[in-house]
Design an enzyme around this catalytic site. Structure first.
Site, mmCIF file in Angstrom:
data_model
loop_
_atom_site.group_PDB
_atom_site.id
_atom_site.type_symbol
_atom_site.label_atom_id
_atom_site.label_comp_id
_atom_site.label_asym_id
_atom_site.label_seq_id
_atom_site.Cartn_x
_atom_site.Cartn_y
_atom_site.Cartn_z
ATOM 1 N N ARG A 225 0.965 -1.374 0.428
ATOM 2 C CA ARG A 225 0.222 -0.051 0.657
ATOM 3 C C ARG A 225 1.079 1.409 0.229
ATOM 4 N NH1 ARG A 225 -3.563 -3.040 -1.874
ATOM 5 N NH2 ARG A 225 -5.331 -3.514 -0.812
ATOM 6 N N HIS A 273 -1.239 -0.676 -9.820
ATOM 7 C CA HIS A 273 -1.860 -1.110 -9.569
ATOM 8 C C HIS A 273 -2.456 -2.488 -10.063
ATOM 9 C CE1 HIS A 273 -4.159 -1.393 -5.287
ATOM 10 N NE2 HIS A 273 -4.300 -2.896 -5.462
HETATM 11 P P1 NDP Z 1 -1.518 -10.746 5.400
HETATM 12 O O1 NDP Z 1 -2.806 -9.925 6.512
HETATM 13 O O2 NDP Z 1 -1.805 -12.235 5.398
HETATM 14 O O3 NDP Z 1 -0.230 -10.220 5.208
HETATM 15 C C1 NDP Z 1 -0.280 -9.233 6.417
HETATM 16 C C2 NDP Z 1 1.413 -9.256 6.772
HETATM 17 O O4 NDP Z 1 2.089 -7.870 6.990
HETATM 18 C C3 NDP Z 1 1.559 -9.543 7.740
HETATM 19 O O5 NDP Z 1 2.848 -10.770 8.089
HETATM 20 C C4 NDP Z 1 1.947 -9.486 9.185
HETATM 21 O O6 NDP Z 1 2.266 -9.429 10.655
HETATM 22 C C5 NDP Z 1 2.476 -8.292 8.753
HETATM 23 N N1 NDP Z 1 1.695 -6.734 9.261
HETATM 24 C C6 NDP Z 1 1.032 -5.861 9.184
HETATM 25 N N2 NDP Z 1 0.724 -5.315 11.127
HETATM 26 C C7 NDP Z 1 2.373 -4.853 10.807
HETATM 27 C C8 NDP Z 1 3.250 -3.765 11.475
HETATM 28 N N3 NDP Z 1 2.666 -3.603 12.343
HETATM 29 N N4 NDP Z 1 4.344 -4.465 11.672
HETATM 30 C C9 NDP Z 1 5.161 -5.427 10.813
HETATM 31 N N5 NDP Z 1 4.653 -6.220 10.128
HETATM 32 C C10 NDP Z 1 3.153 -6.622 10.551
HETATM 33 O O7 NDP Z 1 -2.093 -10.015 4.144
HETATM 34 P P2 NDP Z 1 -2.058 -10.192 1.934
HETATM 35 O O8 NDP Z 1 -0.115 -10.738 2.130
HETATM 36 O O9 NDP Z 1 -2.894 -11.170 2.478
HETATM 37 O O10 NDP Z 1 -1.819 -8.946 1.799
HETATM 38 C C11 NDP Z 1 -0.595 -8.619 2.246
HETATM 39 C C12 NDP Z 1 -1.386 -6.637 1.331
HETATM 40 O O11 NDP Z 1 -0.429 -6.821 0.036
HETATM 41 C C13 NDP Z 1 -2.567 -6.255 1.470
HETATM 42 O O12 NDP Z 1 -3.101 -5.354 2.846
HETATM 43 C C14 NDP Z 1 -2.369 -5.252 0.363
HETATM 44 O O13 NDP Z 1 -2.874 -3.891 1.429
HETATM 45 C C15 NDP Z 1 -1.854 -5.704 -0.134
HETATM 46 N N6 NDP Z 1 -1.888 -6.467 -1.930
HETATM 47 C C16 NDP Z 1 -1.658 -5.396 -2.486
HETATM 48 C C17 NDP Z 1 -2.237 -5.822 -3.778
HETATM 49 C C18 NDP Z 1 -1.853 -4.881 -5.080
HETATM 50 O O14 NDP Z 1 -2.413 -5.323 -6.521
HETATM 51 N N7 NDP Z 1 -1.079 -4.024 -5.193
HETATM 52 C C19 NDP Z 1 -2.818 -7.204 -3.781
HETATM 53 C C20 NDP Z 1 -3.375 -8.263 -2.834
HETATM 54 C C21 NDP Z 1 -3.279 -7.032 -2.025
HETATM 55 P P3 NDP Z 1 2.024 -10.815 11.045
HETATM 56 O O15 NDP Z 1 2.126 -12.020 10.508
HETATM 57 O O16 NDP Z 1 2.131 -10.979 12.661
HETATM 58 O O17 NDP Z 1 0.609 -10.568 11.970
HETATM 59 C C1 OXD Z 2 -6.448 -6.237 -2.606
HETATM 60 C C2 OXD Z 2 -5.643 -5.465 -3.884
HETATM 61 O O1 OXD Z 2 -6.267 -5.643 -1.503
HETATM 62 O O2 OXD Z 2 -5.787 -5.827 -5.171
HETATM 63 O O3 OXD Z 2 -6.857 -7.056 -3.324
HETATM 64 O O4 OXD Z 2 -4.880 -4.389 -3.757
#
Ligand code: NDP
Ligand code: OXD
Length: 310
Positions: A225, A273
């Protein structure tokens, strides 16, 4: 009784998703009707995506869950009218797409492909890139997507260090957490990938101080993000070459405004994106599985923790 599932994503997605969802419901043995409009009090589940016209969930008194087609839920997680369970998307198709984007852009920078693809001076520069095993990568965020990307890079022999909010064990990938862990991960990383959700805690994770921990010329890939990075700090680091390149897929404002410096900065690549898209056929199976679970009285999967924000 037939379940009523309201498709409350943007109507533009209806064509892409309606048949896939209906098939997935049938395959899961669900007697469910997918509709674009319904009496709110009769709706059992809501399929949701950002920029949906639906903002007030109060009248949906029977609704057992809101099922997001997006992985990131920052635009809905704080909605005070949404009091039912909220599930986010974890979709094998979306994960595959993200792995391809991350691996592709990592290899671009690792192999220095630009030097050869755009070479107007026809310079014969036989400098060989190091092996992947000599190119440390930091994966910030080790969730569904970060872990899959880290494993794919590891399979190519990149030494990947993971960093997340909580401690983790992933075979072959040292995982760190906390501020010291972040410093450790960044201080050796030649490529950093940010795959965390947008929450108050993750905002500006890469700020001026933490960017200064990176080795000179490190590359940043951000498909997570826009808010994960302090834009001014990144631009300053790119101006001096402290950060060698940033490949950015996500931004605080999307579409990225025409006058934003990222568009023209020679050390920035903008992708709009598109790192990973939710794929209708695989994602519909995830939606159907959660409805099946809801009906069977089983816990939902990929439930969002409303306090944590992801
Ligand atoms: P998950 O919820 O599975 O994973 C999120 C990760 O971020 C976890 O490892 C979590 O830690 C970590 N995290 C959250 N907060 C913190 C923090 N304060 N400090 C350190 N680490 C943190 O999400 P996904 O992997 O499924 O997706 C991640 C992001 O990718 C989505 O939220 C979205 O924003 C983005 N995305 C972008 C897309 C695009 O097309 N550009 C498409 C899809 C998603 P912990 O494991 O310890 O909980
Ligand atoms: C999602 C994205 O969060 O597309 O799925 O960014």
């Amino acid at each position: 009784m037939t379940l009523t599932v309201l498709f409350a994503a943007t109507p533009a997605l209806w064509e892409e998703f309606s048949a896939a969802l209906s098939h997935a419901f049938a395959d899961a043995g669900l007697d469910a009707a997918l509709v674009l409009q319904a009496d709110p009090a009769a709706v059992d589940y809501i399929v949701y995506a950002p920029s949906s016209p639906l903002e007030d969930f109060t009248p949906y008194t029977r609704c057992k869950a809101v099922l997001s087609l997006w992985a990131g839920v920052e635009r809905i997680v704080g909605n005070q009218t949404l009091t039912m369970p909220l599930c986010r998307m974890v979709d094998p198709g979306l994960t595959e797409g993200m792995v391809e984007w991350v691996v592709g852009h990592t290899l671009r920078h690792h192999l220095g492909m630009d030097r050869h693809i755009v070479n107007p001076g026809q310079v014969w520069d036989p400098t060989c890139p190091p092996l992947a095993r000599e190119r440390p990568v930091a994966m910030l965020g080790m969730g569904a997507l970060g872990t899959a990307c880290a494993q794919a890079l590891r399979a190519l022999h990149f030494p990947v260090t993971g960093w997340s909010r909580t401690a983790k064990e992933v075979p072959g990938i040292p995982c760190l957490h906390g501020e010291d862990g972040l410093r450790q991960a960044l201080s050796t990383a030649q490529i950093v990938v940010t795959l965390m959700p947008k929450t108050p805690e993750t905002e500006n994770t890469l700020n001026a101080e933490r960017l200064s921990w990176l080795p000179q010329g490190a590359v940043i890939l951000n498909p997570g993000r826009g808010a994960l990075i302090d834009d001014d700090a990144l631009l300053a680091a790119l101006d001096t070459g402290a950060v060698g390149h940033a490949t950015l897929d996500v931004f605080r404002v999307e579409p990225l405004p025409a006058d934003h410096r990222y568009w023209t900065h020679p050390r920035v690549t903008v992708t709009p994106h598109i790192a990973a898209d939710t794929r209708p056929s695989s994602a519909s199976r995830m939606v159907a599985e959660n409805i099946r679970r809801g009906e069977a009285g089983e816990p939902f999967v990929n439930l969002v923790d409303r306090v944590r924000g992801y």
